[in-house]
Design an enzyme around this catalytic site. Sequence first.
Site, short mmCIF file in Angstrom:
data_model
loop_
_atom_site.label_atom_id
_atom_site.label_comp_id
_atom_site.label_asym_id
_atom_site.label_seq_id
_atom_site.Cartn_x
_atom_site.Cartn_y
_atom_site.Cartn_z
CB CYS A 1 25.85 40.11 38.43
SG CYS A 1 25.85 40.58 36.68
CG ASN B 1 39.41 31.21 28.90
OD1 ASN B 1 40.36 31.04 28.13
ND2 ASN B 1 39.53 31.06 30.21
CG HIS C 1 36.08 36.66 33.35
ND1 HIS C 1 34.88 36.07 33.02
CD2 HIS C 1 36.98 35.66 33.42
CE1 HIS C 1 35.04 34.76 32.89
NE2 HIS C 1 36.33 34.49 33.13
CG HIS D 1 41.60 34.84 33.04
ND1 HIS D 1 41.41 34.01 34.12
CD2 HIS D 1 40.54 34.61 32.22
CE1 HIS D 1 40.30 33.30 33.97
NE2 HIS D 1 39.75 33.64 32.82
N GLY E 1 36.93 27.49 26.86
CA GLY E 1 37.36 27.45 28.25
C GLY E 1 36.61 28.41 29.17
CG HIS F 1 25.47 40.02 32.80
ND1 HIS F 1 26.00 39.03 33.59
CD2 HIS F 1 24.93 39.40 31.72
CE1 HIS F 1 25.79 37.86 33.02
NE2 HIS F 1 25.14 38.05 31.88
CG ASP G 1 40.94 32.89 39.32
OD1 ASP G 1 40.48 33.13 38.18
OD2 ASP G 1 40.74 31.82 39.93
P1 AMP Z 1 36.78 31.40 32.84
O1 AMP Z 1 37.13 29.96 32.73
O2 AMP Z 1 37.52 32.26 31.87
O3 AMP Z 1 35.27 31.63 32.83
O4 AMP Z 1 37.32 31.86 34.26
C1 AMP Z 1 36.58 31.83 35.42
C2 AMP Z 1 37.55 32.08 36.55
O5 AMP Z 1 36.84 32.52 37.68
C3 AMP Z 1 38.34 30.82 36.99
O6 AMP Z 1 39.74 31.10 36.90
C4 AMP Z 1 37.91 30.61 38.44
O7 AMP Z 1 38.96 30.17 39.25
C5 AMP Z 1 37.42 31.97 38.84
N1 AMP Z 1 36.37 32.03 39.85
C6 AMP Z 1 35.24 31.30 39.90
N2 AMP Z 1 34.47 31.67 40.94
C7 AMP Z 1 35.15 32.67 41.57
C8 AMP Z 1 34.90 33.46 42.74
N3 AMP Z 1 33.77 33.32 43.45
N4 AMP Z 1 35.82 34.39 43.09
C9 AMP Z 1 36.95 34.53 42.38
N5 AMP Z 1 37.25 33.82 41.28
C10 AMP Z 1 36.37 32.89 40.88
ZN ZN Z 2 26.97 39.10 35.37
#
Ligand code: AMP
Ligand code: ZN
Length: 108
Positions: free
Chosen positions: A9, A87, A100, A102, A93, A48, A32
């Site tokens: 957010c 995930n 989100h 990936h 995970g 959200h 990422d």
């Molecule tokens: P998940 O494990 O599916 O919740 O993925 C979270 C993803 O967000 C991971 O691949 C992190 O590397 C990425 N991540 C965490 N913080 C940030 C950020 N500030 N900017 C960009 N990516 C992020």
């Molecule tokens: Zn949010």
Amino acid sequence: MTMPDCIFCKIVNKELPSDIVYEDDNVIVIKDANPKAPVHFLIIPKKHILSVDHIELEDKALMGDLILTAKKIAKEKNLKGYRLLINVGREGGQVIDHIHLHLLSGNQ
Ligand code: AMP
Ligand code: ZN
């Protein structure tokens, strides 16, 4: 629409910096920060929603938007093939509690 302590957010609201690849009224796409593939984008709805477990019927079109956005970015970036991954839950995970998608490419 937004949760005060949610990292994504804050990214959506530009309260935290990010590398933005694409943005429209409903969706933002960022690189990422810790990529697991040569190409690793996160497709994030501006609304959200905690996880797939928290999607409601009213979110149906928005979830479609995420996939259509993935297709658009893949085409723009000339990706030959890619993987889409969501995930769900800690044991699935999920680390960030804002849904989100990936988009990963380049490590096959
Ligand atoms: P998940 O494990 O599916 O919740 O993925 C979270 C993803 O967000 C991971 O691949 C992190 O590397 C990425 N991540 C965490 N913080 C940030 C950020 N500030 N900017 C960009 N990516 C992020
Ligand atoms: Zn949010």
